[in-house]
Each structure stands twice: as C-alpha cells, then as structure tokens.
Design a protein around this motif. Structure first.
Motif, PDB file in Angstrom:
ATOM      1  N   GLU A 441       0.826  -1.209   0.000  1.00  0.00           N
ATOM      2  CA  GLU A 441       0.000   0.000   0.000  1.00  0.00           C
ATOM      3  C   GLU A 441       0.860   1.258   0.000  1.00  0.00           C
ATOM      4  N   ASP A 442       2.012   1.198   0.654  1.00  0.00           N
ATOM      5  CA  ASP A 442       2.926   2.346   0.624  1.00  0.00           C
ATOM      6  C   ASP A 442       3.441   2.599  -0.792  1.00  0.00           C
ATOM      7  N   LEU A 443       3.638   1.523  -1.547  1.00  0.00           N
ATOM      8  CA  LEU A 443       4.195   1.654  -2.896  1.00  0.00           C
ATOM      9  C   LEU A 443       3.120   1.928  -3.952  1.00  0.00           C
ATOM     10  N   PHE A 444       1.947   1.282  -3.813  1.00  0.00           N
ATOM     11  CA  PHE A 444       0.935   1.337  -4.870  1.00  0.00           C
ATOM     12  C   PHE A 444      -0.407   1.919  -4.417  1.00  0.00           C
ATOM     13  N   GLY A 445      -0.554   2.199  -3.116  1.00  0.00           N
ATOM     14  CA  GLY A 445      -1.853   2.629  -2.611  1.00  0.00           C
ATOM     15  C   GLY A 445      -2.692   1.422  -2.243  1.00  0.00           C
TER      16      GLY A 445
END
Length: 751
Positions: A441-445
């Motif tokens: 989620e940090d990288l892609f949401g």
C-alpha cells in the motif's frame, strides 16, 4: 411465585438434576452438529444491490478471488527477473497441488508481454538476454506513451522498476477452507525464488495468519479469564463448591445454546464466538446475586427452605428484571442488516434465558441444607461498602451535581466524535501477510477492487470504445484523484493490441480472434468474460470506510450517467457496482444508524419493563438513568482517546444495556427494600451497599477483569473489544453506586 419454584426444585433435586442431565445430553448431541463456517457470503444481505452484484460476479467469474504477491528486485525488467517471475507463474498454474485452485496469474510481466509472445520464447535462452531486454524496454516505453495503458501499468510496476505486483487468481467457487489451504501452498512455492523477494498478501493469507494468532491467544487468554473468574468467585464465597455451581450454570447455558444452534441447523461464524462470554456474564451474575442473598439470609438465622424462598422472592424479582432488560438488549440485534448479527442477538437472548432458568431451577437443587458460608457473614469488605454507601447518601447533592457536570461535558463533546473506521486499527502487527500488505500500500496505494458488472454485445468494437470511455470518465474525474488508481476491463487488451499492431479490430469476429490468441499465448491470463457479461475493475487507493463510500458513490454516479444501446451497467434496475468497497460502504451506511435506533429502542423498552415491574415510573426512570449516563461517558471517552464511532464501538452500547443495567436493578431493588424497613435514607444506603454491594462489586470485578484480560491479545480488534467492555462495566458500576443511593436518598427526603 419464584420462591415456590425455587423451594420446589430444592425438594425435588433428584428429578431436577435428572431432567437437566437428559436435556444436556440432547444439547451435547446438537452441539456436535454445529456447522462452523467462515464463508463471507454468510455475512451479506441480498437486499443490497452491491451484495447481489458481488455474489453474481463470484458465481460467473472464477477468478474474482485473488491473492497478491509483492515482487521486489534491483531491476524487474531485466531478463533474469522476468524469467524467474514467469517461471513461478508457470509453477503455480501447472502444480498438481493447485490444480483447479489457481485459475490464473497476472503480473506486470504479463501486461508488458501480452503483445510480444516472441519474448517468452527468447527468455528460454539466456544468451539472448540483451535482445530480450531491448524488446521489453521498447514495449515498456510504448505503453508509457498511451495515458490509459500507462496508468494501468503503474498499478503493477513502480517507476523505479524495483517493485511490482503479481495477482494469483483463485477458483472462487471452491469452499473458503480449501482456498485458504491453497494459499499456503502458493506461499511455499513463491519462497523458491532465488533472485526476487516475494511476499504474499490478501484476504485468505491474512485470515490464515490471523487465525493462527487467535488460536495462540485463545489458548492462553480464555483459560486465564476462566481462572480469574474462579478466583474472584472463590474470594467472594470462600467455597469451591459455590465456584463449581456458578461455573456449572455458565457451562450448561453455553452448551444448551450451542445445542439449539446445532439442532436448528444454524451456522456458527466467527461473530458467534461472543456467545461464550455472554453466557459467562449472565450465568455468573445471576448465580452470584442469588447465592449472596441466600447466604445472607442463612447468616440471619433462617433455615434452608426459608432462606431459599426469601432469596428467590427478593433477589429473584431483581434478577428477573435484569433478565428481561438483557433480553431486550440482545433481541434488538434482530433488525440488523447482517444475518450473523441477527442470529447472534437471537442466540445471545437464548443464552441469557438458559442462564436465568438454570439459576432459578438448578441452583436451588444443587444447594445443600448446611453452612452459612463466608458470604453470609459480615466482613471488612461489607463494612467498607456500608460506610461508602452511608457517605454517598450524606453527600448526595454534591455527588449528583458532579455527575451532572460530567454528563454535560460528555454531551458537549459527543457530536465531535468521528465516525471514520480505519481497518488497519483492527489488524495485528508483525504478521508476514500484513507487513506485505502495508509495504504494498505504501508503494501502490490501497488494493481494494470496486467493479461494475456489464452486460451486452461485449465483442462489438463500438461497445469496447464505449467501455473504455466509461473507464476514462471515472479515472479522469477530479474527485478520483488519490482515490481511484486505475482500472481494467476487456477493452484494455484489445486497445493494447491496437497500439502494438497499428490495427484496431473492426468486427466482432476480429475481436474474438484477438482474445483467443491472447489466451493461447498468455497461459493463465485473467480475462473477465462470461457469455455476454464482463467486469470493469477499479483499484481503490483509500483504506477507510469513508474512502470506500466516496469511491462507490463516484462510480455509481458515472453508471447512472452512462447510456448505450449495446451495453447495460445495471442489475435489477440499480447500478451494478460491487466489490468489497461497495459492500462495506453500504453496510456501514445502514449499520450505524440501525445500531443507534436499536440502542434507543432497547432503552425505551427497558424503561417500560422497569416501570411495570417496579410499579413506579419514577423508580423505573431513576434505575435506567445510570445506563444513559454511561452512554454519554463512553462518548466523552471516545473523544478524549481519539476513538471513532464505528461498528465495534457501537456494539458495546448493546452490551452495556445487557450487562450494565444489572447493577442498577440490583441496587434499586435492594434500596427500595431497605427504605421500607428503616426510615433513614443514609442507613438504607449503608445496608444496601453492605449487603448486595458485595455481590455487585464481585460481579463488576469478575466481568470487568475477565474482559480486560482479553485486551492483552495480539489482535487489536480483540484488544479494543476487551478494553471497551471493561470500560463499560466500570462506568456502569460507578454510575449505579454513586447515582442511585444519592438520587433515592434525595427522593426519600423530598417526600
């Protein structure tokens, strides 16, 4: 009447015990037939369009259930990285252990190579890696030149090429238990990677990991809770036999409830685990009050039958009021939109009923005719409580004023309590699947998927143009910025084909041929196509229920505005929008208002019952006021701690009505009795606190401490539940002890 029933059961103890044994044998058989299920479909109500769309999609498209692997490496477009990743995909799709379980794989590599089947052949020859990497980079730059395809690829591959995603599609028609087992096999096979770092996350892997944590927690916390309850009961009665009697009532109430569940064919879901503590609360409370009064009367010199009759007549009436008000609190669950919540309320009411019946019928039969017991002799605790009761009655006006101030302050801040629910707060830390989820989620949401069910002439080129236009309309909407991170539909591979080949299919036959070639050259490719139905899938970046609501409303608005003779985006006349964000949004929008209504309804019905049984509108209202005070204090505490008003916090209100009102009923009933014996309200308050106060304190400590132990769980949801219930019990005890002696003393003086 209650006294005659209790004495009759004591005199016919053999027949009563035999009847209980026979019923217990039947219920044990029923309990063995209880069906445990974790199928998410059991939690959904088909009344909502989002639920119907979600269930229909799961039925029509096998790959609607999926797990996501986070792939990390130095450069994911290098030939070696692609070779290893595609090899893992083939391993998952060809493994005998995963046959018919894994139905497809789609990664950033598949999106890049959809139109380059020759690259897959080149990857088998490491000596040709430079050529392979040139072709791959060319495809990458070509896709980046198209805004629509570029956004889709960004949902699978970071700009620095160091992290990507691979979705593993599962056969959603299989039972959940089988899919959870399959996910374990997938995780083991992904660990075979040598040069790539892969972590797996998703609904099934998270439930698998969380389930293991809960099993470890339950193996420690539940026995610790039982030991704590036994310790408090022993300190209260100083008799192991009385501890055993209370636990027997608790155990039989739980067994009989589970037996009825099994005999009626009801499903036991994760939410029904709450039936065990509910049975414990009711069984311990009712037994505690009854035994305390029984030993009190024995201590005054009454014989066995007389003490039993007095206890049933005096405490039995108060316990009957507790039982009826608790029954109302749990039956209010029956209007919930969630089927398991409805049945939880019904079976919780049944558990409380069994606890009341066993206390009234079995407990007298189990009592012997000798011994006064520790609880029947006045001790330091009783004298201390009597002194406290006298002081409260003497300082009634300052105490009532202080309580009014705290309630007023809580009422002022209550409207400021938030109602946004973040699901991260309910999940444990240090778990592999959850760590992968947070990293992803940090990288892609966010990775939740919202989808639209589409029907019509799907292979018509004009229909595909309209489908792509619908996608672009949603994604390019300014309100979608930071909320929806891309989309995928049947139109995407067709337009990617046109981008690489320079030719857009002009007929339905050409479109069908392109799709068939794609399937042949990309084994395991997920194409949402079933007869004349397909899906448009949107990736929702948000993580809270409020984000889900915004995304759902946005997509529904675009569906409402969509019109085409070739395509239909509706189901039964309503926008065909489904997926977990839509379901959660719809459920939460109805659950919270329903919970508020049921809480108010339960309070009004409890007030009516108290007025009828006390035969006094004033006394009934005063008895209920501490519960209302607890509601305000709880909201004030939420504001101070920064907690939100969500499904879990609102659920404690019903528990508060069921458990917290017991203290008020017991104190009001005994205070009225003592006021009829002595003229001084201070003396009546002292005698009330010195007698029933010990049992009320033991009940509060037993239940509050028992639930507080659950706050030591590694599961934040269990921790929050334990903290909230313990807080509710503490507030209910304090409110009843401070308010009722003060208010009833003031009323007595005024008269």
């Amino acid at each position: 009447m209650l006294d005659r029933v209790a004495v009759s059961c004591a005199r016919r103890r053999g027949a009563v015990i035999l009847a209980v044994i026979l019923v217990s044998l039947l219920m044990a058989y029923g309990a063995s037939r209880v069906r445990q299920t974790s199928d998410y479909k059991k939690f959904l109500s088909s009344e909502q369009a989002s639920v119907r769309v979600t269930l229909k999609a799961a039925e029509e498209f096998q790959g609607m259930s999926f797990e996501t692997a986070l792939v990390e490496g130095e450069n994911l477009l290098r030939a070696g990285s692609l070779r290893e990743l595609l090899g893992l995909e083939n391993l998952l799709l060809s493994s005998p252990e995963l046959e018919n379980r894994v139905v497809g794989c789609q990664s950033y590599a598949d999106l890049l190579l959809q139109q380059l089947p020759q690259v897959r052949a080149l990857l088998t020859d490491p000596s040709r890696d430079p050529l392979t990497e040139n072709l791959v980079m060319g495809a990458y730059l070509t896709i980046l030149s198209d805004p629509r395809l570029s956004q889709q690829l960004r949902g699978y591959l970071t700009p620095d090429l160091r992290a990507g995603l691979m979705r593993v599609y599962l056969n959603s028609s299989l039972p959940k238990e089988e899919l959870t087992k399959a996910v374990g096999e997938v995780r083991e096979k992904l660990r075979a990677a040598e040069n790539l770092r892969l972590g797996l996350t998703g609904l099934y892997s998270m439930e698998r990991d969380i389930g293991r944590i809960m099993q470890r927690d339950n193996s420690v916390l539940i026995p610790a809770t039982v030991v704590f309850v036994c310790l408090i009961l022993f300190l209260t009665f100083r008799r192991l036999s009385d501890v055993g009697r209370c636990l027997l009532v608790v155990g039989l109430a739980a067994l009989w409830t589970m037996g009825v569940m099994g005999l009626t064919g009801s499903d036991f879901t994760s939410i029904h685990v709450a039936l065990i503590p509910i049975s414990m609360v009711a069984g311990v409370d009712y037994s505690l009050y009854f035994l305390s009064r029984y030993y009190e009367e024995r201590g005054r010199g009454e014989g066995f039958a007389e003490a039993l009759g007095t206890s049933a007549r005096r405490v039995g009436t108060a316990v009957l009021m507790c039982f009826l008000t608790t029954l109302i609190g749990f039956l209010s669950f029956s209007i919930s939109d969630l089927p398991p919540v409805r049945t939880l309320g019904q079976f919780a009411a049944l558990a409380v009923s069994f606890a009341f019946l066993l206390t009234l019928l079995l407990l007298p039969a189990l009592l012997g005719s000798g011994g006064v017991g520790r609880a029947g002799r006045e001790g330091g605790v009783s004298r201390g409580l009597a002194s406290l009761g006298r002081r409260i009655a003497r300082h009634r006006k300052p105490i009532l004023a202080a309580l009014a101030v705290t309630v007023a302050l809580s009422a002022l801040v209550a409207p400021r309590v938030g109602s946004t629910m973040s699901f991260d707060l309910l999940l444990p830390s240090g778990v592999e699947s959850l760590q992968t989820q947070h990293r992803m989620e940090d990288l892609f949401g966010g990775q939740s998927q919202l989808f639209v069910l589409v029907k019509g002439r799907l292979l018509n080129p004009l229909a595909l143009e309209q489908l792509r236009g619908f996608q672009e309309g949603v994604v390019s909407d300014p309100r979608a910025s930071g909320l929806i991170g891309g989309s995928y539909s049947l139109a995407d591979p067709i337009f990617q084909y046109a981008l690489f080949s320079g030719h857009m299919p002009q007929t339905e036959e050409e479109v069908a041929e392109v799709l068939e070639n794609l399937r042949a050259s990309n084994h395991g490719l997920f194409l949402p196509l079933s007869d004349n139905q397909t899906l448009v899938i949107f990736n929702v970046l948000g993580r809270t229920d409020r984000d889900f609501k915004r995304a759902t409303q946005l997509v529904r608005e675009h569906v409402e505005n969509f019109s085409s003779p070739l395509l239909s985006l509706r189901l039964d006349g309503e926008p065909a929008v489904g997926g977990s964000p839509a379901v959660i949004s719809d459920l939460f929008s109805r659950i919270i208002p329903n919970m508020l209504k049921t809480t108010l309804l339960a309070l009004l019905l409890c007030l009516l019952v108290l007025i009828l049984l006390f035969r006094s509108p004033v006394l009934g209202t005063l008895t209920l006021l501490p519960v209302c005070m607890v509601v305000m204090w709880e909201l004030g505490t939420f504001y101070l701690l920064g907690w939100s008003l969500d499904v879990f916090t609102l659920g404690t209100f019903s528990l508060m009505i069921g458990m917290g009102i017991d203290y008020s009923v017991q104190l009001s009933s005994r205070m009225r009795e003592e006021l009829g014996r002595v003229g001084s309200p201070e003396e009546a308050a002292a005698r009330t606190a010195g007698s029933i106060g010990r049992a009320v304190l033991a009940s509060a400590v037993t239940m509050g401490g028992g639930f507080l132990i659950l706050s030591l769980s590694r599961m934040p949801a269990m921790t929050r539940f334990g903290e909230l219930v313990a807080l509710v019990i503490l507030y209910a005890f304090v409110a009843a002890v401070l308010f009722l002696p003060s208010a009833l003393s003031l009323r007595k003086r005024a008269r």
